[in-house]
Scaffold this active site. Sequence first.
Site, PDB file in Angstrom:
ATOM      1  N   ARG A   1     -13.795   0.522   3.519  1.00 28.35           N
ATOM      2  CA  ARG A   1     -12.734   1.341   4.136  1.00 28.35           C
ATOM      3  C   ARG A   1     -12.526   0.943   5.590  1.00 28.35           C
ATOM      4  O   ARG A   1     -11.443   1.121   6.141  1.00 28.35           O
ATOM      5  CB  ARG A   1     -13.110   2.829   4.106  1.00 28.35           C
ATOM      6  CG  ARG A   1     -13.173   3.437   2.713  1.00 28.35           C
ATOM      7  CD  ARG A   1     -13.315   4.951   2.834  1.00 28.35           C
ATOM      8  NE  ARG A   1     -13.746   5.580   1.607  1.00 28.35           N
ATOM      9  CZ  ARG A   1     -12.938   5.943   0.607  1.00 28.35           C
ATOM     10  NH1 ARG A   1     -11.649   5.705   0.682  1.00 28.35           N
ATOM     11  NH2 ARG A   1     -13.409   6.527  -0.472  1.00 28.35           N
TER      12      ARG A   1
ATOM     13  N   PHE B   1      -5.780  -4.998  -6.677  1.00 28.25           N
ATOM     14  CA  PHE B   1      -6.642  -3.954  -6.129  1.00 28.25           C
ATOM     15  C   PHE B   1      -7.006  -4.336  -4.693  1.00 28.25           C
ATOM     16  O   PHE B   1      -7.531  -5.415  -4.446  1.00 28.25           O
ATOM     17  CB  PHE B   1      -7.911  -3.788  -6.976  1.00 28.25           C
ATOM     18  CG  PHE B   1      -8.673  -2.550  -6.589  1.00 28.25           C
ATOM     19  CD1 PHE B   1      -8.340  -1.327  -7.142  1.00 28.25           C
ATOM     20  CD2 PHE B   1      -9.684  -2.617  -5.635  1.00 28.25           C
ATOM     21  CE1 PHE B   1      -9.019  -0.166  -6.761  1.00 28.25           C
ATOM     22  CE2 PHE B   1     -10.370  -1.469  -5.250  1.00 28.25           C
ATOM     23  CZ  PHE B   1     -10.025  -0.244  -5.813  1.00 28.25           C
TER      24      PHE B   1
ATOM     25  N   GLY C   1      -8.943   8.269   1.318  1.00 20.57           N
ATOM     26  CA  GLY C   1      -8.271   7.018   1.682  1.00 20.57           C
ATOM     27  C   GLY C   1      -7.299   7.093   2.841  1.00 20.57           C
ATOM     28  O   GLY C   1      -7.072   6.091   3.518  1.00 20.57           O
TER      29      GLY C   1
ATOM     30  N   ASP D   1      -0.073   4.466  -6.461  1.00 19.98           N
ATOM     31  CA  ASP D   1      -0.471   3.547  -7.532  1.00 19.98           C
ATOM     32  C   ASP D   1       0.221   4.043  -8.803  1.00 19.98           C
ATOM     33  O   ASP D   1       1.397   3.769  -9.019  1.00 19.98           O
ATOM     34  CB  ASP D   1      -2.000   3.572  -7.610  1.00 19.98           C
ATOM     35  CG  ASP D   1      -2.579   2.518  -8.525  1.00 19.98           C
ATOM     36  OD1 ASP D   1      -2.153   1.364  -8.437  1.00 19.98           O
ATOM     37  OD2 ASP D   1      -3.469   2.844  -9.334  1.00 19.98           O
TER      38      ASP D   1
HETATM   39  P1  IMP Z   1      -2.484   7.269  -8.011  1.00 19.24           P
HETATM   40  O1  IMP Z   1      -2.838   6.432  -9.210  1.00 19.24           O
HETATM   41  O2  IMP Z   1      -1.128   6.897  -7.452  1.00 19.24           O
HETATM   42  O3  IMP Z   1      -2.598   8.733  -8.318  1.00 19.24           O
HETATM   43  O4  IMP Z   1      -3.507   6.908  -6.863  1.00 19.24           O
HETATM   44  C1  IMP Z   1      -4.731   7.561  -6.742  1.00 19.24           C
HETATM   45  C2  IMP Z   1      -5.610   6.966  -5.701  1.00 19.24           C
HETATM   46  O5  IMP Z   1      -6.242   5.814  -6.249  1.00 19.24           O
HETATM   47  C3  IMP Z   1      -4.991   6.459  -4.412  1.00 19.24           C
HETATM   48  O6  IMP Z   1      -4.693   7.461  -3.472  1.00 19.24           O
HETATM   49  C4  IMP Z   1      -6.128   5.582  -3.904  1.00 19.24           C
HETATM   50  O7  IMP Z   1      -7.097   6.372  -3.242  1.00 19.24           O
HETATM   51  C5  IMP Z   1      -6.692   5.013  -5.195  1.00 19.24           C
HETATM   52  N1  IMP Z   1      -6.185   3.638  -5.375  1.00 19.24           N
HETATM   53  C6  IMP Z   1      -5.134   3.218  -6.076  1.00 19.24           C
HETATM   54  N2  IMP Z   1      -4.971   1.881  -5.978  1.00 19.24           N
HETATM   55  C7  IMP Z   1      -5.969   1.456  -5.162  1.00 19.24           C
HETATM   56  C8  IMP Z   1      -6.348   0.156  -4.647  1.00 19.24           C
HETATM   57  O8  IMP Z   1      -5.721  -0.887  -4.882  1.00 19.24           O
HETATM   58  N3  IMP Z   1      -7.445   0.143  -3.843  1.00 19.24           N
HETATM   59  C9  IMP Z   1      -8.156   1.259  -3.520  1.00 19.24           C
HETATM   60  N4  IMP Z   1      -7.834   2.474  -3.953  1.00 19.24           N
HETATM   61  C10 IMP Z   1      -6.742   2.580  -4.780  1.00 19.24           C
HETATM   62 MG    MG Z   2      -6.104   8.359  -2.276  1.00 14.96          MG
END
Ligand code: IMP
Ligand code: MG
Length: 186
Positions: free
Chosen positions: A169, A156, A49, A107
Amino acid sequence: MSATASIQDDVETVLVTRQDLESAIERIAAELTGDVGDGNPILVGVLIGAYVFMADLTRALDFPLEVDFINASSYGNCTQPQQLEIITDVTCDVTDRHVVLVDDIADSGQTLKALVRMLQERGAASVRTCCLLDKPARRTCDFEADYVGVTIPDAFVVGYGLDYAGNHRNLPFVGILRPELYQPSK
Ligand code: IMP
Ligand code: MG
């Protein structure tokens, strides 16, 4: 051949415009310049990402730095320590180096929290975190990024590196997809 489909037609709401993204990157670049500009840091992008953000952020920085990437995801929860799966590791030695982790979005916060700990255990001199987007409503652990581009509501989002099922992307802004794309008709 039929007309080429535009992925922009899949977007219901543009949440962060190209101009918003540019302003956020300029601000973060100024903050990083003040904090690590004389430390020859390694910027580590979290794949996949972060690839678009990394490309624009690094080109907004005018001091010596190295670039590396890591592909990792976490599967922790609030009661267990974060478990980290490293799919592709960094190639550099972070010992005694200033590291800035660059990600698309915070997130739950689990991935970055676990990566910070891993890099500290490897002997980095400092580890900072930089997220283009922040979704604080979704946090499941005590994680706050040191640098945040734009704080967004609990939705999202796709675009500018972020995907839904591998797609979107390459949108040049951050937006919310039309709901029917998440719930295919029966
Ligand atoms: P975490 O939950 O903070 O560990 O996030 C993990 C990964 O989930 C992020 O780096 C993103 O790649 C993906 N992610 C979280 N929220 C979104 C979203 O709203 N759209 C797309 N990818 C997301
Ligand atoms: Mg990510």
